[in-house]
Scaffold this active site. Structure first.
Site, PDB file in Angstrom:
ATOM      1  N   LYS A  62       0.799  -1.216   0.000  1.00  0.00           N
ATOM      2  CA  LYS A  62       0.000   0.000   0.000  1.00  0.00           C
ATOM      3  C   LYS A  62       0.840   1.279   0.000  1.00  0.00           C
ATOM      4  O   LYS A  62       0.383   2.328  -0.464  1.00  0.00           O
ATOM      5  CB  LYS A  62      -0.936   0.012   1.206  1.00  0.00           C
ATOM      6  CG  LYS A  62      -2.122  -0.927   1.119  1.00  0.00           C
ATOM      7  CD  LYS A  62      -3.186  -0.397   0.190  1.00  0.00           C
ATOM      8  CE  LYS A  62      -4.476  -1.189   0.334  1.00  0.00           C
ATOM      9  NZ  LYS A  62      -5.564  -0.626  -0.507  1.00  0.00           N
ATOM     10  N   SER A 316       0.582  -9.904  -0.613  1.00  0.00           N
ATOM     11  CA  SER A 316       0.360  -8.461  -0.597  1.00  0.00           C
ATOM     12  C   SER A 316       0.646  -7.788   0.731  1.00  0.00           C
ATOM     13  O   SER A 316       0.846  -6.571   0.769  1.00  0.00           O
ATOM     14  CB  SER A 316      -1.072  -8.150  -1.038  1.00  0.00           C
ATOM     15  OG  SER A 316      -2.008  -8.786  -0.183  1.00  0.00           O
TER      16      SER A 316
END
Length: 419
Positions: A62, A316
């Protein structure tokens, strides 16, 4: 999925935009490593590599999209400060990026946010506001704050600058795995997969070599399958899931258009699948990955991926509350037939508990927990109930344990809620 016609076919950032983003993102983001998994390669039948964004600064990918969006604000916008809403990874990415750029950041988080994520976001210098029991309420509070104060709202996925930042992972993959055939990517709102697909599909159009992109959603939050069926983004009811990082009730508008045109396939995985994947990554790869970040591996283990060549599973994120990690490990052990919980009815006379323990010892099942009670609405006056949890070595061993007890005259009932 529709065929990608040309590098200009996609609705999102161009390959040049993503290449430019890479130079900006490099100020804060690491080039995360690629690790080969021999275990997963054996499962898939082709080489499988892990792209370890769980080892990224702030613990997830992110930071790439958040920092890129922040860096493109004007001086006047930066002076107004920024606001974001997130249960964890986006919050930390915005907080860290804002600190590096000298921007005041306010982050809205749900009231039930895990303590480690709350403290990490505060440690990066953001002013954290707790609002709402669910993320939808938190997003609304952040939007109202932006309207009231003039702060710039930094979206978690639905913005071309965010997509371009996440797309830098695709450029890294092209360099790290020259013979790349397939990439498996977790999907929540769609920022990550739309960025990676934008980079890879536009590169494919230039090179003439197609790279498959497969997205993975949690069964309990599969908003993209419903939206693709409907032909437009739609809201879905999100059921509880351990993969909370991808529990998004509605796709991003921009992300939907890119995914519709550039992602080859979307599959879903169950809660058990995600728990097994987290356990495999801990045991086989020595990697701590949050459930949302492990769904790419879960898809391989669940047999959802049809391999055609060297494959990368994108991990992720790795931001997981230790208490949740403990529960997920237990769930993963049970889902992998490594824990077995069963209920056995015994005659209420001396030696019965010892006899069951002896049978379990003979088949090498290690007892973890025992509840022996004479009280229960379904018990006869001459019966006792034994709830017992044992450590097992897989499905064959479970069958051996059950067979041994039945051969001795007992009728064990499996408790699937706990095993």
């Amino acid at each position: 999925m529709p065929e990608l016609k040309s590098p200009t076919h996609l609705a999102g950032p161009s390959l040049a935009d993503i290449e430019a983003a890479r130079g900006i993102v490099a100020a804060v983001a690491q080039i995360t490593p690629i690790e080969t998994s021999h275990f997963l390669s054996g499962k898939l039948g082709f080489p499988v590599m892990l792209k370890c964004e769980n080892l990224q600064r702030t613990g997830s990918y992110k930071i790439r999209g958040a920092y890129h969006r922040l860096s493109r604000l004007s001086d006047e916008e930066k002076a107004r400060g920024v606001v974001a809403a997130s249960a964890g990874n986006h919050a930390q990415g915005v907080a860290f990026g804002a600190r590096e750029l000298g921007i005041a950041a306010t982050i809205f988080m749900p009231t039930n946010v895990p303590l480690p994520k709350l403290e990490a976001t505060r440690d990066y210098g953001a002013d954290v506001m707790l609002s709402g029991d669910v993320i939808g309420e938190t997003l609304q509070a952040a939007a109202e704050f932006a309207e009231r104060t003039g702060a710039i709202l930094i979206p978690p996925f639905d913005h071309p600058d965010v997509v371009a930042g996440q797309g830098t992972i695709g450029l890294e993959l092209l360099e790290q795995v020259p013979d790349l055939d397939t990439v498996i990517v977790p999907i929540g709102g769609g920022g990550l997969v739309s960025g990676v697909a934008s980079a890879l599909k536009q590169h494919s159009a230039r090179s003439g070599r197609n790279i498959r992109v497969i997205g993975v959603q949690a069964e309990n939050a599969a908003s993209y399958l419903a939206s693709l069926d409907a032909g437009a983004p739609v809201n879905i009811p999100v059921r509880p899931t351990i993969a909370d990082g991808i529990a998004v009730y509605r796709p991003g508008e921009l992300n939907y258009r890119i995914i519709r045109d550039a992602v080859d396939e979307i599959v879903t995985v169950s809660e058990d699948d995600a728990a097994r994947a987290l356990l495999v990554l801990l045991e086989r790869a020595k990697l701590v990955v949050e459930p949302a970040g492990a769904v790419s591996v879960a898809a391989i283990l669940a047999g959802k991926i049809r391999a055609t060549g060297p494959t990368v599973a994108l991990l992720s994120g790795g931001n997981i509350d230790p208490l949740l990690l403990q529960r997920v490990i237990s769930h993963g052990l049970a889902a992998s037939d490594r824990f077995l919980t069963m209920r056995v009815m015994l005659q209420d006379r001396p030696g019965q508990l010892a006899r069951v323990a002896e049978i379990l010892a003979e088949v090498n099942a290690n007892v973890i927990e025992v509840l022996h009670t004479q009280h229960g609405p379904d018990l006869q006056i001459s019966e006792v109930e034994l709830d017992i949890t044992v450590e097992t070595r897989g499905s064959e061993h479970v069958a051996q344990v059950i067979a041994a007890l039945r051969e001795a005259g007992y009728e064990p009932k499996l408790d699937r809620r706990r095993s």
